[in-house]
Design a protein around this motif. Structure first.
Motif, mmCIF file in Angstrom:
data_model
loop_
_atom_site.group_PDB
_atom_site.id
_atom_site.type_symbol
_atom_site.label_atom_id
_atom_site.label_comp_id
_atom_site.label_asym_id
_atom_site.label_seq_id
_atom_site.Cartn_x
_atom_site.Cartn_y
_atom_site.Cartn_z
ATOM 1 N N ILE A 1 -2.995 3.794 -7.459
ATOM 2 C CA ILE A 1 -2.601 3.136 -6.210
ATOM 3 C C ILE A 1 -3.095 1.690 -6.204
ATOM 4 O O ILE A 1 -2.338 0.744 -5.945
ATOM 5 C CB ILE A 1 -3.139 3.903 -4.990
ATOM 6 N N GLY A 2 -4.368 1.494 -6.505
ATOM 7 C CA GLY A 2 -4.920 0.145 -6.542
ATOM 8 C C GLY A 2 -4.295 -0.713 -7.623
ATOM 9 O O GLY A 2 -4.049 -1.909 -7.415
ATOM 10 N N VAL A 3 -4.022 -0.122 -8.772
ATOM 11 C CA VAL A 3 -3.387 -0.871 -9.868
ATOM 12 C C VAL A 3 -2.008 -1.377 -9.438
ATOM 13 O O VAL A 3 -1.654 -2.539 -9.657
ATOM 14 C CB VAL A 3 -3.277 0.017 -11.128
ATOM 15 N N ALA A 4 -1.236 -0.492 -8.809
ATOM 16 C CA ALA A 4 0.107 -0.883 -8.360
ATOM 17 C C ALA A 4 0.035 -1.955 -7.280
ATOM 18 O O ALA A 4 0.832 -2.903 -7.284
ATOM 19 C CB ALA A 4 0.855 0.336 -7.854
ATOM 20 N N GLU A 5 -0.921 -1.835 -6.361
ATOM 21 C CA GLU A 5 -1.061 -2.860 -5.321
ATOM 22 C C GLU A 5 -1.401 -4.216 -5.912
ATOM 23 O O GLU A 5 -0.851 -5.247 -5.488
ATOM 24 C CB GLU A 5 -2.155 -2.443 -4.332
ATOM 25 N N ASP A 6 -2.309 -4.245 -6.881
ATOM 26 C CA ASP A 6 -2.677 -5.514 -7.510
ATOM 27 C C ASP A 6 -1.474 -6.146 -8.203
ATOM 28 O O ASP A 6 -1.266 -7.369 -8.131
ATOM 29 C CB ASP A 6 -3.805 -5.302 -8.525
ATOM 30 N N ARG A 7 -0.680 -5.325 -8.868
ATOM 31 C CA ARG A 7 0.505 -5.850 -9.557
ATOM 32 C C ARG A 7 1.494 -6.439 -8.553
ATOM 33 O O ARG A 7 2.056 -7.510 -8.771
ATOM 34 C CB ARG A 7 1.163 -4.727 -10.363
ATOM 35 N N LEU A 8 1.694 -5.741 -7.447
ATOM 36 C CA LEU A 8 2.612 -6.236 -6.424
ATOM 37 C C LEU A 8 2.083 -7.505 -5.766
ATOM 38 O O LEU A 8 2.853 -8.428 -5.459
ATOM 39 C CB LEU A 8 2.832 -5.157 -5.365
ATOM 40 N N ALA A 9 0.766 -7.561 -5.534
ATOM 41 C CA ALA A 9 0.183 -8.759 -4.932
ATOM 42 C C ALA A 9 0.356 -9.965 -5.861
ATOM 43 O O ALA A 9 0.668 -11.071 -5.404
ATOM 44 C CB ALA A 9 -1.294 -8.527 -4.636
ATOM 45 N N ASP A 10 0.166 -9.754 -7.161
ATOM 46 C CA ASP A 10 0.370 -10.846 -8.124
ATOM 47 C C ASP A 10 1.816 -11.316 -8.111
ATOM 48 O O ASP A 10 2.099 -12.521 -8.161
ATOM 49 C CB ASP A 10 -0.015 -10.383 -9.536
ATOM 50 N N LEU B 1 1.903 13.588 -9.648
ATOM 51 C CA LEU B 1 1.197 12.303 -9.636
ATOM 52 C C LEU B 1 -0.024 12.347 -10.542
ATOM 53 O O LEU B 1 -0.506 13.429 -10.903
ATOM 54 C CB LEU B 1 0.767 11.972 -8.203
ATOM 55 N N PRO B 2 -0.572 11.175 -10.928
ATOM 56 C CA PRO B 2 -1.810 11.152 -11.725
ATOM 57 C C PRO B 2 -2.928 11.915 -11.024
ATOM 58 O O PRO B 2 -2.945 12.054 -9.794
ATOM 59 C CB PRO B 2 -2.125 9.651 -11.823
ATOM 60 N N VAL B 3 -3.898 12.374 -11.797
ATOM 61 C CA VAL B 3 -4.950 13.232 -11.245
ATOM 62 C C VAL B 3 -6.026 12.440 -10.503
ATOM 63 O O VAL B 3 -6.858 13.026 -9.812
ATOM 64 C CB VAL B 3 -5.593 14.104 -12.350
ATOM 65 N N THR B 4 -6.081 11.131 -10.655
ATOM 66 C CA THR B 4 -6.953 10.290 -9.838
ATOM 67 C C THR B 4 -6.078 9.291 -9.086
ATOM 68 O O THR B 4 -4.927 9.036 -9.470
ATOM 69 C CB THR B 4 -7.980 9.520 -10.690
ATOM 70 N N ARG B 5 -6.633 8.710 -8.032
ATOM 71 C CA ARG B 5 -5.843 7.789 -7.207
ATOM 72 C C ARG B 5 -5.975 6.333 -7.662
ATOM 73 O O ARG B 5 -5.574 5.407 -6.933
ATOM 74 C CB ARG B 5 -6.220 7.951 -5.733
ATOM 75 N N ASP B 6 -6.514 6.088 -8.845
ATOM 76 C CA ASP B 6 -6.662 4.721 -9.340
ATOM 77 C C ASP B 6 -5.315 4.002 -9.443
ATOM 78 O O ASP B 6 -5.251 2.773 -9.309
ATOM 79 C CB ASP B 6 -7.334 4.721 -10.717
ATOM 80 N N HIS C 1 0.832 -1.203 0.000
ATOM 81 C CA HIS C 1 0.000 0.000 0.000
ATOM 82 C C HIS C 1 0.867 1.254 0.000
ATOM 83 O O HIS C 1 0.623 2.201 -0.761
ATOM 84 C CB HIS C 1 -0.906 -0.031 1.232
ATOM 85 N N LEU C 2 1.883 1.267 0.834
ATOM 86 C CA LEU C 2 2.785 2.420 0.893
ATOM 87 C C LEU C 2 3.626 2.538 -0.373
ATOM 88 O O LEU C 2 3.829 3.644 -0.897
ATOM 89 C CB LEU C 2 3.688 2.308 2.120
ATOM 90 N N ALA C 3 4.124 1.408 -0.855
ATOM 91 C CA ALA C 3 4.927 1.436 -2.080
ATOM 92 C C ALA C 3 4.117 1.991 -3.245
ATOM 93 O O ALA C 3 4.624 2.774 -4.064
ATOM 94 C CB ALA C 3 5.431 0.029 -2.404
ATOM 95 N N ALA C 4 2.833 1.607 -3.335
ATOM 96 C CA ALA C 4 1.981 2.106 -4.410
ATOM 97 C C ALA C 4 1.817 3.619 -4.332
ATOM 98 O O ALA C 4 1.799 4.314 -5.354
ATOM 99 C CB ALA C 4 0.625 1.413 -4.357
ATOM 100 N N LYS C 5 1.723 4.149 -3.115
ATOM 101 C CA LYS C 5 1.552 5.594 -2.957
ATOM 102 C C LYS C 5 2.827 6.365 -3.285
ATOM 103 O O LYS C 5 2.775 7.562 -3.579
ATOM 104 C CB LYS C 5 1.108 5.909 -1.524
ATOM 105 N N LEU C 6 3.973 5.686 -3.246
ATOM 106 C CA LEU C 6 5.231 6.352 -3.584
ATOM 107 C C LEU C 6 5.451 6.454 -5.092
ATOM 108 O O LEU C 6 6.301 7.234 -5.536
ATOM 109 C CB LEU C 6 6.404 5.599 -2.946
ATOM 110 N N ALA C 7 4.718 5.671 -5.881
ATOM 111 C CA ALA C 7 4.832 5.722 -7.347
ATOM 112 C C ALA C 7 6.296 5.619 -7.784
ATOM 113 O O ALA C 7 6.828 6.500 -8.472
ATOM 114 C CB ALA C 7 4.185 7.005 -7.884
ATOM 115 N N LEU C 8 6.930 4.547 -7.401
ATOM 116 C CA LEU C 8 8.365 4.357 -7.634
ATOM 117 C C LEU C 8 8.674 3.966 -9.066
ATOM 118 O O LEU C 8 7.885 3.288 -9.737
ATOM 119 C CB LEU C 8 8.893 3.271 -6.692
#
Length: 425
Positions: A396-405, A389-394, A165-172
């Motif tokens: 964050i969820g996309v990055a989390e799903d990728r990391l979870a996979d 950062l992108p203008v919507t927070r979508d 969750h934190l990594a996704a918010k950092l947009a690394l």
């Protein structure tokens, strides 16, 4: 039971089912007798007097010293009765309210955390035996609020979800430099270095945390990407693409919020992103519970958002996202409390009975604070420019799903699996 203590309890406990046995063996019941029965035995006149005049400090100290025992129910049951009757603990005798007012007046002095004082405060708690933390934390030694994306998550799963969750918010992106302020035992910094091909500098004031984090980096052969140092945030001069801070802001002290965010603004690159994860309160500014300040986290303070946001605004940083995690820390503390109880005999061997009772009250009291008081966790995302950062927070969820996979595809660690079998959840 002295008449003043009885009056205090009667004033506080209107609902619930509480029985108090005084040091002479006399029993008195309080509340409307609804709910599970909680029975407290007070073993000394000293404890009765102390609780009468300063219940917020004397109750936990009397438990620590063996002057109070729970005969029916446990500490969490007792605290539920207390907090659900008075969530803000503002119902009490005149002298108890005067004591609270006195503490509020002293809070800035108590949080005057100079570099040397901050180092001493950290050592009081974080330089305890590493085995102690291994006995109740998850296998990655995450000593901060987990993220229960599903209620059936194990502690290990929820801590992995927190890092995602934190990594996704950092947009690394690969090649970036990341500063981890208050890196703990190194788990988050190693996670970022391992999964994002970034260079991480983790700083701490705890020598024990530094030793463990550095050892882990060497064991994982990540020392070229994850480096840990004993440094105060105020001494930093480098600039970073990303800054993350988890569970450290509670130790900054209200006097130093402006200095903290000014420093972050200075060392964050113009297109940088920062994620701040901290315990907070949903109510107005308050004081540190005297038991926690005296015995657990000297110099610590849980801020209200109304104290944090003005310091951010004056620093020039821009708030791009705020998320409130409500019961996540209560669930985290429940796991810690249960694991601590399962390993209590070993903790007593490392320290002593008084230490065990002190930590039992600390863990139960903290869980109760998140369940029935105004405590929560906030995550604030910050930038220096509004187009970073992108203008919507979508995203964050996309990055989390990728990391979870990616985590699901990663081969299991046999050593970690064996440790999970031996560790109660």
């Amino acid at each position: 039971m002295n008449v003043f203590l009885r009056s205090l309890i009667e004033r506080l406990i209107r609902t619930g089912n509480l029985t108090v046995i005084d040091h002479r063996g006399r029993s008195a019941s309080f509340g409307d007798q609804s709910g599970p029965r909680v029975t407290v035995a007070i073993h000394s006149a000293h404890a009765e007097r102390a609780i009468t005049f300063d219940p917020v400090l004397a109750l936990p100290e009397s438990y620590m010293n063996g002057e109070i025992d729970l005969l029916e129910g446990d500490l969490l049951d007792l605290l539920q009765v207390i907090y659900q009757n008075s969530p803000t603990l503002d119902v009490g005798a005149l002298w108890t309210r005067m004591a609270d007012g006195f503490r509020h007046g002293l809070r800035r002095l108590q949080q005057f955390n100079t570099t040397e004082r901050a180092r001493r405060n950290v050592r009081r708690h974080y330089d305890l035996s590493r085995e102690l933390y291994q006995l109740f934390l998850d296998r990655d030694l995450q000593y901060s609020c987990a993220y229960f994306a599903r209620p059936d998550m194990t502690l290990e799963e929820a801590q992995e979800a927190k890092k995602r969750h934190l990594a996704a918010k950092l947009a690394l992106t690969p090649g970036q430099t990341v500063l981890d302020i208050g890196c703990g035992f190194g788990g988050l910094g190693l996670y970022l270095a391992r999964n994002f091909d970034v260079d991480v500098l983790g700083i701490t004031l705890s020598e024990e945390q530094l030793a463990i984090a550095s050892e882990r980096a060497q064991q994982e052969r990540l020392e070229g990407r994850a480096h840990f140092e004993l440094r105060d945030y105020r001494k930093l001069g480098e600039r970073f693409d990303r800054i993350v801070s988890v569970g450290m802001f509670e130790h900054v002290g209200v006097n130093h919020y402006r200095a903290f965010f000014d420093k972050c603004a200075t060392i964050l690159k113009p297109d940088g992103v920062m994620a701040l994860h901290s315990i907070g309160r949903s109510g107005p500014p308050s004081t540190t519970t005297p038991f926690i300040r005296k015995h657990i986290f000297p110099g610590g303070y849980i801020p209200a958002l109304s104290e944090v946001l003005p310091a951010i605004e004056r620093s020039g940083l821009q708030v791009t996202d705020v998320e409130i995690l409500r019961l996540h820390y209560a669930e985290t503390l429940k796991h810690w409390r249960q694991r601590f109880a399962a390993n209590r005999d070993r903790v007593r061997e490392i320290y002593d009975e008084r230490f065990c009772r002190m930590w039992e009250f600390y863990l139960a009291g903290s869980e109760a604070g998140f369940r029935w008081q105004d405590l929560m966790v906030f995550q604030i995302q910050l930038t220096r420019r509004n187009d970073t950062l992108p203008v919507t927070r979508d995203y964050i969820g996309v990055a989390e799903d990728r990391l979870a996979d990616a985590d699901e595809r990663r081969p299991p660690d046999p050593a970690a699996a064996q440790k999970r079998k031996r560790t109660p959840s």
